[in-house]
Design an enzyme around this catalytic site. Structure first.
Site, mmCIF file in Angstrom:
data_model
loop_
_atom_site.group_PDB
_atom_site.id
_atom_site.type_symbol
_atom_site.label_atom_id
_atom_site.label_comp_id
_atom_site.label_asym_id
_atom_site.label_seq_id
_atom_site.Cartn_x
_atom_site.Cartn_y
_atom_site.Cartn_z
ATOM 1 N N SER A 80 -25.918 5.155 -97.233
ATOM 2 C CA SER A 80 -24.433 5.660 -97.155
ATOM 3 C C SER A 80 -24.257 5.678 -98.348
ATOM 4 C CB SER A 80 -23.768 4.997 -96.380
ATOM 5 O OG SER A 80 -23.703 3.495 -96.386
ATOM 6 N N LYS A 111 -16.730 16.940 -98.065
ATOM 7 C CA LYS A 111 -17.672 15.721 -97.829
ATOM 8 C C LYS A 111 -16.748 15.721 -96.122
ATOM 9 C CE LYS A 111 -17.969 10.470 -97.270
ATOM 10 N NZ LYS A 111 -17.848 10.927 -95.274
ATOM 11 N N CYS A 402 17.985 9.885 -65.918
ATOM 12 C CA CYS A 402 16.378 10.816 -65.833
ATOM 13 C C CYS A 402 16.672 12.140 -66.267
ATOM 14 C CB CYS A 402 15.289 10.160 -65.072
ATOM 15 S SG CYS A 402 14.129 10.928 -64.876
ATOM 16 N N CYS A 425 10.342 10.627 -58.778
ATOM 17 C CA CYS A 425 10.661 11.039 -59.923
ATOM 18 C C CYS A 425 9.357 11.736 -59.586
ATOM 19 C CB CYS A 425 10.606 10.066 -61.243
ATOM 20 S SG CYS A 425 11.060 11.091 -61.981
#
Length: 660
Positions: A80, A111, A402, A425
């Site tokens: 790494s 990268k 709503c 709903c």
């Protein structure tokens, strides 16, 4: 016609034109002519399989289905890189190098944000490919790598007897977007980003799936060769190009750290224009002999450093705030933005989370706001640019009714959410059913959002239970469906009846009951009927089920409409009992916290192993944590574990403990 000679000729022609297209970006024939060469080869291979080459380009379409992946021990470790988050840290890297080599030259590369792999060739033939894993041991994914068109199956001469190279497999942005659209239409979970999509694609057991994902690769390092080795990194990249590899793009040489920093900045400005994701720029010592002298620490090579770009930020105007209604009735405010290019895509929407978030930042319609992508993926509003606020702006208030059904909404007393409590709903109906069929719930493939909305609009379903009563004769005659799609959906629905109880409990959409809580409840009560009959004391006696969640569970099972749904599911033959998948009690009483990216397991896979051995997972580290399973790029959880003295293990130790 000499069939074998023609087949060999076609292989050479296809490889030549693949190199011109993928490596040199200089195609000499049209896509159609290239496809015709492939078609002719496939036709001859079907007629004369005895002449088919093990490196035939026809292998690009996949076909092998594996039982699992074998381990591969890397002959040369896939190390790494040390990260740098500031130009000062890049300068520190330069000073360390120049202590040994006052005169040195650097190469700066992109990268690529993908998955690192090693490719092995014998006598110019691709024989094996493996994931990086933990750098020492990876997984054999040869069959899937054969489907990556930019990986040469046969090298161009002159090549060494044996060669191992390292590259980064990635998914182009366009392929990622197309894949997520397809998964959304199929009701599958979306990939978070192209890197996750590439990793998931490369670990498919069916190589035909990997072939459809349009993966690409950039090769950036020569790991091992028994032939002549170039003297510098740039010479190595030129050599790899001649062999047929698609190498790291945009690489240049610099002798001063100031020029290196300028190049990092230049590449960072190009991020959004690139057809693939990058998360930084890599600075490498060019001389291979200098690299050998510099060597490595226990973790990283001393001759390279990866500068990580900070999240890109842009200013734009918040033109409106729309309200979405979720499956639990929560009203979620959504910022409608003047479209702006950010981190490679045009952003026109961003979540505003809830009323408290809006109030805390005093976000108003007409404001100029700063946005960024969290993890370079999800657009988020960071702040308001107050000097640019219009004079007539007014504070935003959540609606009192709503926006979908018109019923009054209620503000939660224990959370910052405003909620529609009308169970009929329409917005909640759509999202409840979408949740019911999702992968972690009942996992009904071929029943995505578009299909659910269409079935509702056509009057075919009014609840999740109606999925088990669908008229498939009618469905197969609907536009864009057909007999095959209808049959596949029918089979997926039938298969879902046999799901374990925890999937059903999660699918019901009980507030605060996620997939983990659903499994705890199912393990404790064994049947849905026993769960329905449970009282508050029985519920809160379960670890991680508190009094608030217990109340939501009780409320759900006291609602007559919910009980009607459960009755219909029972009549449809849906399984109501739980069968434990625990194989032993090896981890009984243990709590694991997972952090970072594991070499070979996904977090879900590791969690499943822990649970199958009687352990449990937690999202936070405390003194009660038994082990922290840490992978690459582990963050604050690892730090906290170190501070608390919690035992930290890696995947290799986890495999030993679990017997895998």
């Amino acid at each position: 016609m000499d069939v074998k000679k023609r087949m060999d000729e076609l292989v050479s022609l296809i490889n030549y034109h693949a190199k011109k297209y993928y490596t040199e970006d200089a195609p000499e024939i049209s896509d159609y002519d290239y496809d015709m060469l492939n078609r002719e080869l496939v036709s001859l291979e079907e007629q004369y399989p005895q002449f088919k080459s093990a490196q035939s380009p026809s292998l690009r379409v996949g076909g092998a289905v594996l039982k699992g992946f074998d381990e591969v021990r890397h002959e040369v470790p896939l190390d790494s890189m040390q990260d740098a988050f500031s130009f000062d840290e890049v300068a520190d890297f330069d000073r360390r190098v120049r202590q040994t080599f006052p005169e040195t030259e650097y190469v700066v590369e992109l990268k690529i944000d993908g998955l690192s792999v090693a490719l092995e060739y014998i006598d110019g033939k691709f024989v094996r490919g493996a994931t990086r894993g933990d750098g020492q041991v990876g997984e054999d994914v040869t069959e899937n790598l054969k489907t990556v068109k930019a990986i040469p199956l046969t090298l161009f001469e002159p090549y060494p007897h044996r060669l191992i190279v390292r590259g980064e497999v990635y998914m182009p942005k366009k392929s990622f977007e197309a894949l997520n659209i397809e998964r959304e239409n199929n009701g599958e979970n979306l990939f978070a980003n192209p890197r996750n999509a590439a990793a998931g694609s490369l670990r498919q057991l069916d190589s035909r799936i990997a072939a459809k994902r349009n993966l690409e690769i950039f090769v950036f390092n020569l790991q091992l060769s028994d032939g002549e080795i170039p003297q510098t990194h740039t010479e190595t990249l030129d050599y790899l190009k001649k062999l047929g590899f698609c190498t790291s793009p945009y690489y240049n040489k610099y002798s001063s750290v100031d020029d290196v920093v300028a190049e990092i900045s230049r590449l960072g400005e190009k991020r959004g224009e690139l057809p693939f994701d990058i998360d930084g720029a890599v600075v490498k010592v060019n001389s291979l002999s200098q690299r050998k002298t510099l060597g490595s620490t226990v973790k990283f090579p001393r001759w390279q450093v990866a500068y990580k770009y900070p999240p890109e930020k842009k200013e734009t105007v918040l033109e409106d705030i729309q309200i979405n209604v979720g499956r639990t009735g929560v009203l979620t405010p959504l910022a409608v933005l003047k479209p702006v290019l950010l981190a490679g895509s045009v952003v026109a929407r961003a979540t505003l989370h809830n009323r408290d978030f809006i109030a805390e930042k005093d976000i108003r319609i007409g404001d100029t706001v700063v946005i960024q992508k969290a993890g370079d993926i999800i657009p988020a509003v960071v702040e308001v640019v107050l000097p640019k606020r219009p004079e007539n702006s007014v504070p935003f208030e959540m609606p009192k009714t709503c926006p979908v059904c018109g019923q009054d909404v209620v503000a939660d007393s224990d959370s910052p959410f405003v909620r529609c409590i009308n169970v009929e709903c329409p917005a909640q109906l759509v999202r409840n059913i979408i949740h019911f069929v999702s992968k972690d719930a009942m996992d009904i493939e071929g029943c995505g959002e578009q299909q659910v909305e269409r079935f509702i609009s056509e009057g075919l379903i009014r609840s999740a239970a109606d999925l088990y009563k669908l008229d498939f004769e009618r469905i197969k005659n609907m536009d864009r469906f057909g007999e095959k799609s209808a049959e596949n959906l029918k089979n997926a629905i039938e298969k879902s009846k046999t799901n374990n109880l925890d999937r059903l409990v999660f699918a019901l959409g009980i507030r605060e009951v996620g997939s983990k809580a659903a499994k705890l409840l199912s393990e404790r009560f064994k049947s849905l009927d026993a769960l329905i009959a449970a009282d508050e004391q029985q519920l809160i006696s379960i670890d991680e089920i508190g009094s608030v969640t217990a109340r939501y569970i009780l409320d759900y099972f006291q609602n007559p409409k919910n009980l009607d749904l459960i009755s219909e599911l029972r009549d449809a033959g849906v399984n109501f009992t739980f069968t434990s998948d625990r194989v032993s009690d090896a981890f009984a009483g243990m709590t694991f916290v997972l952090t970072g990216t594991l070499p070979t397991y996904t977090r879900d896979e590791a969690s499943a192993i822990i649970e199958s051995l009687g352990g449990k997972t937690s999202s936070s580290v405390s003194k009660k944590t038994t082990y922290v399973l840490a992978g690459e790029d582990a963050g604050s959880k690892l730090t906290k574990a170190q501070q608390l003295g919690v035992t930290i293990i890696d995947e290799a130790e986890f495999r030993r403990m679990s017997g895998n």
